[in-house]
Design a protein around this motif. Structure first.
Motif, mmCIF file in Angstrom:
data_model
loop_
_atom_site.group_PDB
_atom_site.id
_atom_site.type_symbol
_atom_site.label_atom_id
_atom_site.label_comp_id
_atom_site.label_asym_id
_atom_site.label_seq_id
_atom_site.Cartn_x
_atom_site.Cartn_y
_atom_site.Cartn_z
ATOM 1 N N ALA A 86 47.975 -10.704 16.428
ATOM 2 C CA ALA A 86 47.995 -9.317 16.819
ATOM 3 C C ALA A 86 46.556 -8.969 17.125
ATOM 4 O O ALA A 86 46.086 -7.688 17.384
ATOM 5 C CB ALA A 86 48.335 -8.324 15.405
ATOM 6 N N THR A 87 45.509 -9.811 17.424
ATOM 7 C CA THR A 87 44.103 -9.508 17.763
ATOM 8 C C THR A 87 43.808 -8.585 18.968
ATOM 9 O O THR A 87 42.934 -7.800 18.955
ATOM 10 C CB THR A 87 43.251 -10.906 17.730
ATOM 11 N N ALA A 88 44.959 -8.981 19.946
ATOM 12 C CA ALA A 88 44.700 -8.224 21.052
ATOM 13 C C ALA A 88 44.939 -6.891 21.000
ATOM 14 O O ALA A 88 44.388 -6.035 21.853
ATOM 15 C CB ALA A 88 45.437 -8.845 22.287
ATOM 16 N N ASP A 89 45.625 -6.266 20.212
ATOM 17 C CA ASP A 89 46.103 -5.077 19.759
ATOM 18 C C ASP A 89 45.540 -4.388 18.687
ATOM 19 O O ASP A 89 45.387 -3.152 18.758
ATOM 20 C CB ASP A 89 47.823 -4.961 19.635
ATOM 21 N N TYR A 90 45.058 -5.004 17.677
ATOM 22 C CA TYR A 90 44.384 -4.131 16.468
ATOM 23 C C TYR A 90 43.128 -4.876 16.284
ATOM 24 O O TYR A 90 42.667 -5.971 16.476
ATOM 25 C CB TYR A 90 45.480 -4.554 15.495
ATOM 26 N N ALA A 91 42.006 -3.946 15.840
ATOM 27 C CA ALA A 91 40.830 -4.350 15.476
ATOM 28 C C ALA A 91 40.226 -3.929 13.769
ATOM 29 O O ALA A 91 41.156 -2.866 13.389
ATOM 30 C CB ALA A 91 39.778 -3.598 16.455
ATOM 31 N N VAL A 92 39.617 -4.565 13.338
ATOM 32 C CA VAL A 92 39.248 -4.203 12.206
ATOM 33 C C VAL A 92 37.735 -3.389 12.066
ATOM 34 O O VAL A 92 36.835 -4.002 12.701
ATOM 35 C CB VAL A 92 39.021 -5.411 11.238
ATOM 36 N N VAL A 93 37.793 -2.392 11.228
ATOM 37 C CA VAL A 93 36.543 -1.472 11.158
ATOM 38 C C VAL A 93 36.776 -1.763 9.499
ATOM 39 O O VAL A 93 37.504 -1.245 8.922
ATOM 40 C CB VAL A 93 36.926 -0.078 11.768
ATOM 41 N N HIS A 94 35.195 -1.472 9.055
ATOM 42 C CA HIS A 94 35.148 -1.450 7.699
ATOM 43 C C HIS A 94 34.320 -0.027 7.451
ATOM 44 O O HIS A 94 33.369 0.308 7.978
ATOM 45 C CB HIS A 94 34.045 -2.645 7.277
ATOM 46 N N LEU A 95 34.967 0.763 6.322
ATOM 47 C CA LEU A 95 34.314 1.545 5.859
ATOM 48 C C LEU A 95 33.526 1.409 4.385
ATOM 49 O O LEU A 95 34.278 0.827 3.401
ATOM 50 C CB LEU A 95 35.064 2.813 5.765
ATOM 51 N N PRO A 96 32.316 1.839 4.117
ATOM 52 C CA PRO A 96 31.683 1.344 3.021
ATOM 53 C C PRO A 96 32.298 2.285 1.774
ATOM 54 O O PRO A 96 33.015 3.505 2.028
ATOM 55 C CB PRO A 96 30.371 1.827 3.053
ATOM 56 N N ALA A 97 32.318 1.998 0.288
ATOM 57 C CA ALA A 97 32.772 2.529 -0.722
ATOM 58 C C ALA A 97 32.027 4.049 -0.791
ATOM 59 O O ALA A 97 30.725 4.056 -0.568
ATOM 60 C CB ALA A 97 32.316 2.002 -2.025
ATOM 61 N N GLY A 98 32.856 4.979 -1.041
ATOM 62 C CA GLY A 98 32.264 6.523 -0.899
ATOM 63 C C GLY A 98 32.538 7.101 0.370
ATOM 64 O O GLY A 98 32.118 8.259 0.437
#
Length: 320
Positions: A132-144
């Motif tokens: 699903a790489t072409a359709d979805y991306a990963v984003v990281h939000l830090p704790a807090g």
């Protein structure tokens, strides 16, 4: 896959394994401090995304992975490995199930081989595997972080933050309200500080989970058989791994960081035999230069080591 967020002001493209996203946006220490204080986000859209659907998805994955996932609760994040028949690490998966779909993000470029392996193991199970790489991306939000996750298809809640699977087409819109962007250099510095191993950095073709402390996060020692399980059980019950992961506090007077693959020796014997290699290094906003390294198990834990030409003291991650 080049991220549209590279168009943000100050973005400097990353190279190597993290090509496609920003290394930094002009101030790596400010970006680290922001993440440590719970503000901002990290674009990890270069990572692979794999999904598994179908009624048998969890029981089937349970047979293939090192982690106990047959009864994985919805929204509960976990990690798992795929091992070779000899117990060597081949893939690392960062998982969450939303009740109908199991989502995983993996190292950039590894999703194709992972999907091929999973497809080969489907047999008569009611599962569907997709890249699903072409359709979805990963984003990281830090704790807090107070950033809204309403735009995410799935969320992995972690002690150090949240990993969001977001529609790739909406990446710019979803991240617009998350605050200042931080590059992967800041994310990597905090990963190294947290002693979190990364496939292809802390691992090579010989790595077994015990060496990099994946027993504590990605391996369930009481579950049933899976490929490579015999090695995991034998080393855990009867012996010690041949190598161990260590955290290095490096001498801050040196101008350069030892890159991945730099040989490690005893500082008291700089011309002696190699005891291991540096796997990751970074400049931390509080700790200064830091690194992870893989060394031989019998290296004294109180020994001062030499990473190339840079002295460093050890913090124990994997017991001797």
């Amino acid at each position: 896959m080049k991220s549209p967020l590279l168009a943000l002001p100050g973005a400097v493209p990353a190279e190597g394994a993290d090509e496609g996203v920003a290394a930094h946006y002009g101030d790596i220490f400010r970006e680290q401090r922001n993440l440590s204080q719970g503000t901002g986000f990290v674009d990890l859209s270069h990572r692979g995304v794999v999904t598994v659907t179908g009624a048998d998805r969890l029981s089937w994955l349970h047979l293939l992975l090192t982690q106990h996932v047959s009864q994985l609760e919805p929204q509960h994040a976990t990690e798992a490995l795929v091992l070779s028949p000899n117990g060597h690490v081949e893939h690392a998966l960062y998982l969450v199930d939303d009740g109908t779909t199991t989502w995983a993000h993996v190292e950039p470029g590894t999703q194709g081989a992972l999907v091929a392996y999973l497809e080969s193991m489907k047999f008569f199970y009611r599962v569907e595997v997709a890249d699903a790489t072409a359709d979805y991306a990963v984003v990281h939000l830090p704790a807090g972080s107070t950033g809204s996750v309403d735009g995410a298809a799935a969320v992995r809640e972690l002690p150090y933050g949240r990993d969001l699977f977001v529609p790739r087409a909406g990446l710019e819109g979803v991240t617009a309200g998350f605050g200042p962007a931080a590059g992967v250099w800041a994310y990597e510095a905090l990963r190294i500080e947290g002693h979190r191993p990364r496939l292809g950095f802390e691992t090579d073709h010989r790595t077994i989970p015990h060496e990099v402390d994946w027993l504590s996060t990605a391996v369930h020692l009481q579950k049933g058989c899976y490929r490579g399980q015999e090695t995991v059980a034998r080393v855990h019950n009867l012996g010690r791994p041949p190598r161990r992961l260590v955290f290095l506090h490096l001498d801050g007077t040196e101008e350069t960081l030892p890159p991945h693959g730099t040989e490690v020796r005893l500082a008291s014997d700089p011309d002696g035999r190699s005891l291991g290699v540096v796997t990751s290094s970074a400049r931390h906003h509080e700790l200064g230069p830091i690194a992870l390294a893989i060394v031989k198990r019998n290296v004294p834990v109180d020994a001062v080591l030499l990473a190339g030409t840079v002295p460093g003291t050890q913090d124990v991650i994997v017991p001797q």
